[in-house]
Write an enzyme that holds these catalytic residues in place. Sequence first.
Site, PDB file in Angstrom:
ATOM      1  N   GLY A 118     -12.637  16.083  36.235  1.00 40.91           N
ATOM      2  CA  GLY A 118     -12.581  17.240  37.122  1.00 40.91           C
ATOM      3  C   GLY A 118     -11.451  17.239  38.132  1.00 40.91           C
ATOM      4  N   THR A 119     -10.297  16.686  37.763  1.00 39.27           N
ATOM      5  CA  THR A 119      -9.190  16.753  38.731  1.00 39.27           C
ATOM      6  C   THR A 119      -8.692  18.194  38.878  1.00 39.27           C
ATOM      7  OG1 THR A 119      -7.427  16.246  37.135  1.00 39.27           O
ATOM      8  CG2 THR A 119      -8.475  14.378  38.267  1.00 39.27           C
ATOM      9  N   ASN A 120      -8.760  18.970  37.814  1.00 37.46           N
ATOM     10  CA  ASN A 120      -8.385  20.391  37.956  1.00 37.46           C
ATOM     11  C   ASN A 120      -9.396  21.142  38.808  1.00 37.46           C
ATOM     12  OD1 ASN A 120      -5.874  21.242  36.424  1.00 37.46           O
ATOM     13  ND2 ASN A 120      -6.882  19.898  34.940  1.00 37.46           N
ATOM     14  N   MET A 173     -15.031  20.589  27.233  1.00 34.81           N
ATOM     15  CA  MET A 173     -14.693  20.060  25.915  1.00 34.81           C
ATOM     16  C   MET A 173     -15.392  20.744  24.739  1.00 34.81           C
ATOM     17  SD  MET A 173     -12.354  18.132  26.695  1.00 34.81           S
ATOM     18  CE  MET A 173     -11.974  17.299  25.154  1.00 34.81           C
ATOM     19  N   ASN A 205      -8.440  29.204  30.759  1.00 35.54           N
ATOM     20  CA  ASN A 205      -8.460  27.791  30.362  1.00 35.54           C
ATOM     21  C   ASN A 205      -7.128  27.160  30.726  1.00 35.54           C
ATOM     22  OD1 ASN A 205      -9.417  25.399  29.035  1.00 35.54           O
ATOM     23  ND2 ASN A 205      -8.065  25.871  27.321  1.00 35.54           N
ATOM     24  N   HIS A 218      -4.577  24.001  29.461  1.00 32.59           N
ATOM     25  CA  HIS A 218      -4.340  23.134  28.300  1.00 32.59           C
ATOM     26  C   HIS A 218      -3.111  22.261  28.589  1.00 32.59           C
ATOM     27  CE1 HIS A 218      -4.448  21.934  24.119  1.00 32.59           C
ATOM     28  NE2 HIS A 218      -3.140  22.105  24.083  1.00 32.59           N
TER      29      HIS A 218
END
Length: 215
Positions: A15-17, A93, A110, A112
């Site tokens: 969860g760094t984003n 995921m 999203n 990527h």
Amino acid sequence: MAARVPIGVLASGSGTNLQALIDACGEPDYPATIAVVISNRRDAFALERARRAGIPAVHVPRFRKRPRSEHDAAMVEVLREHGVRWVCLAGYMLLVTPTLLDAFPDRVLNIHPALLPSFRGLHAQQQALDAGVRITGATVHFVTPGMDEGPIICQGAVPVRPDDDLERLRARILQVEHRLYPLAVRQAVEGRLRLDGGRVRVDARPGEDNALWGG
Ligand code: GRF
């Protein structure tokens, strides 16, 4: 300032984003607020990050014998309960189904870790290393039923250094991801992204650039 737009974040991992979005939402002039974080994994650190930030953190388990659409329906219920207007996949995921996409039409984003349309799918950083490309990066895009196929909102380029291994490259790509996602979400919730066929038109503010450069 206008009321902040509630967003939901779906994450399966560290969860760094998500953290980058939490930090952005902590800025006084940021137009979004995270209403709920959902994970298919009970032990995802993303859920812990949400709890620490005082954000509702919900585990929606994936029951393997049931269709994926049922799992998405359960998530849609949680997202609606929290008044979510936009959904951000951040290291989520599982493939999402039309059940989720139809509930939030053109409102699912999203991130990527590659310059799409190159290196779709899993292990994008390793795919870039294996291909020997000199530049890779990250992309925020609208989610469509195909994997990593939706219209592109913003991208960040990251050089592949001769001594890069997977970890080093992944870390440098993440740095640019953490700049990209808050930018895309800001533009999304402010209504400054317009879908035009398969492309995204951005009503950019002065100084805003949807092509970023990482180190
Ligand atoms: C990121 O590289 C993102 O692009 C990909 O999954 C990874 C999630 O990392 N979809 P984190 O959980 O946000 O740290």
